[in-house]
Design a protein around this motif. Structure first.
Motif, PDB file in Angstrom:
ATOM      1  N   VAL A 144       5.416   1.130   9.166  1.00 54.52           N
ATOM      2  CA  VAL A 144       5.618   1.386   7.744  1.00 54.52           C
ATOM      3  C   VAL A 144       5.263   2.850   7.509  1.00 54.52           C
ATOM      4  N   GLN A 145       6.273   3.645   7.233  1.00 58.04           N
ATOM      5  CA  GLN A 145       6.091   5.091   7.071  1.00 58.04           C
ATOM      6  C   GLN A 145       6.352   5.465   5.611  1.00 58.04           C
ATOM      7  N   ASP A 146       5.445   6.242   5.038  1.00 60.62           N
ATOM      8  CA  ASP A 146       5.618   6.659   3.646  1.00 60.62           C
ATOM      9  C   ASP A 146       5.503   8.172   3.533  1.00 60.62           C
ATOM     10  N   ASN A 179       0.837  -1.209   0.000  1.00 54.34           N
ATOM     11  CA  ASN A 179       0.000   0.000   0.000  1.00 54.34           C
ATOM     12  C   ASN A 179       0.868   1.253   0.000  1.00 54.34           C
ATOM     13  N   ALA A 180       1.933   1.218   0.806  1.00 52.62           N
ATOM     14  CA  ALA A 180       2.836   2.364   0.849  1.00 52.62           C
ATOM     15  C   ALA A 180       3.471   2.614  -0.518  1.00 52.62           C
ATOM     16  N   VAL A 181       3.840   1.535  -1.209  1.00 52.20           N
ATOM     17  CA  VAL A 181       4.426   1.681  -2.550  1.00 52.20           C
ATOM     18  C   VAL A 181       3.398   2.263  -3.516  1.00 52.20           C
ATOM     19  N   HIS A 211       1.684  14.898   3.777  1.00 52.10           N
ATOM     20  CA  HIS A 211       2.962  14.568   4.416  1.00 52.10           C
ATOM     21  C   HIS A 211       3.129  13.072   4.682  1.00 52.10           C
ATOM     22  N   GLY A 212       2.239  12.245   4.169  1.00 50.15           N
ATOM     23  CA  GLY A 212       2.406  10.807   4.311  1.00 50.15           C
ATOM     24  C   GLY A 212       1.678  10.210   5.504  1.00 50.15           C
ATOM     25  N   SER A 213       1.829   8.896   5.649  1.00 50.58           N
ATOM     26  CA  SER A 213       1.132   8.139   6.688  1.00 50.58           C
ATOM     27  C   SER A 213       2.098   7.176   7.357  1.00 50.58           C
ATOM     28  N   THR A 214       1.737   6.780   8.592  1.00 51.18           N
ATOM     29  CA  THR A 214       2.508   5.772   9.323  1.00 51.18           C
ATOM     30  C   THR A 214       1.537   4.725   9.866  1.00 51.18           C
TER      31      THR A 214
END
Length: 440
Positions: free
Chosen positions: A358-360, A332-334, A417-420
């Motif tokens: 998993v931080q993106d 999902n992050a990819v 700014h992304g998700s963790t």
């Protein structure tokens, strides 16, 4: 008691001294008259004290204090009035307690009161039906001795009662009960037990329906996709106008197969509480494998994927299930990280247990969506999910895998700014954490 008892006492003493002096005037022995008079008064006072002491030690609950006169009569009368007032207050309190007990006894849900050690103090009639408690012989017994299901003992000892527990009734295996525990007072426990057999049957029917439909659709869909693949392999032998429709049909067929596979996996996860292959899983090797797959999925998008692992921390559980959950988060992050973005995978342990984050640096998720992300088929942006081929079941699978491994999922995100996504595992699942080392 007379509020002016000080004045009354002084008047009594003055009358006693006056009488003693009068007798002394007649007899001519003033000193001896005072000594004898005061001695008699002291003896009478000691007698009244002894009567009061004897009553306080030996009186029955509703026995009135002894009779008296003078100052001691007022003392005994005051004690009597206090006793009557206390009885009225206790009567009102008992009436309230009786009313509460009557109302709880009428409930279909069981109500059980436990002390700080988990011993039974009180329960209503429904608890006898749902839990098999017996009055009065079970009073004071540890509740874990009477509700012997291993999941209940683990749930009660863990002390985390944020979510209810559903188990079979100890009285009847065909009954399903749901337990809620709340702490109150001096770390005492209030346990509510509800019969959820009907809801359990409805939920089981839903699970069986989804599993059966998925199985029934799998075979014809496999046949259809097989023929589509054959036609596409020989597309030059058919009308060129069919190439685009056949490609779209194959794409949607593969999407349907992925959806069915996810539904079947969810049905399998829900069928049991614990993994059947509960063995030590080398998380370091597992994450390296998932990282390799993620880099292949990323392809030419120039994404940076880093791995930070505590190589000495393993986890008890099912490697296949953990791979499914972890790869869902990483893939999902990819998918949702733009070209040139960064993805950081971290695995570590501390006194709270083991953790995978998993931080993106993707687009992020609005806070209003976070509580519902693990629901089946819930989509933040349907168009984005359609473009990436998502089924809306990935995070639901992650949630169920973590629940089966004594874990839960924490999600934090900021738009732009992304998700963790962080998997938190209880210490009971961790195997021998030692000195930490990092691998990139």
């Amino acid at each position: 008691m007379n509020p002016n008892w000080h004045g009354t006492l002084i008047r009594h003493l003055l009358l006693l001294i006056t009488g003693c002096l009068f007798i002394g005037l007649i007899s001519g022995y003033y000193g001896w008259s005072l000594v004898v008079g005061l001695g008699l008064y002291l003896g009478w006072t000691l007698k009244q004290l002894l009567r009061l002491h004897d009553w306080l030690r030996n009186h029955q609950p509703d026995e009135a204090p002894p009779d008296g006169y003078g100052l001691w009569g007022e003392v005994f009368d005051s004690i009597y009035h206090l006793q009557r007032r206390d009885q009225r207050v206790r009567g009102r309190l008992q009436a309230v307690i009786d009313r509460v007990q009557e109302s709880t006894a009428a409930l279909k849900d069981a109500v059980v009161m436990l002390d700080s050690h988990g011993d039974l103090e009180w329960w209503n009639r429904a608890a006898e039906t749902l839990l098999g408690l017996k009055t009065p012989q079970d009073s004071g017994q540890p509740v874990s001795n009477l509700v012997r299901h291993p999941r209940f003992k683990e749930y009660f000892d863990n002390g985390n009662y944020a979510e209810p527990l559903e188990i079979p009734s100890p009285v009847n295996d065909h009954l399903r009960i749901q337990l809620y525990i709340t702490r109150y007072g001096n770390n005492e426990h209030l346990m509510l037990v509800r019969d959820v057999t009907r809801l359990h049957h409805l939920e089981q029917m839903r699970k069986d329906f989804i599993a059966n439909v998925s199985h029934e659709l799998r075979t014809p869909l496999t046949v259809i996709c097989g023929y589509l693949e054959t036609l596409l392999d020989n597309v030059d032998d058919v009308n060129p106008r069919w190439k685009r429709p056949l490609s779209q049909m194959q794409q949607q067929g593969e999407r349907m197969q992925t959806l069915l596979n996810d539904l079947l996996l969810l049905a399998k996860l829900e069928a049991t509480d614990y993994p059947s292959d509960n063995q030590p899983v080398p998380i370091d090797a597992l994450l390296r494998s998932i990282k390799g797959d993620a880099q292949a999925l990323s392809g030419q998008r120039n994404q940076t994927i880093t791995l930070d692992i505590d190589t000495h921390v393993a986890l008890k559980g099912s490697e296949a299930e953990l791979r499914s959950a972890f790869s869902n988060l990483v893939f999902n992050a990819v998918k949702y990280t733009p070209d040139g973005g960064t993805i950081r995978i971290r695995w570590w342990a501390d006194h709270l247990g083991a953790h995978l984050s998993v931080q993106d640096s993707g687009v992020g998720i609005d806070n209003k969506h976070l509580p519902r992300l693990t629901e089946r088929f819930y989509r933040v942006d349907s168009s984005r999910n359609a473009s990436t081929g998502g089924t809306g079941l990935g995070l639901a699978i992650v949630k169920h895998v973590l629940l089966r491994h004594h874990g839960h999922l924490d999600i934090s995100s900021v738009l732009g700014h992304g998700s963790t996504f962080t998997c938190q595992f209880d210490p009971v699942q961790v195997i021998k954490p030692r000195i930490s080392a990092s691998v990139s």
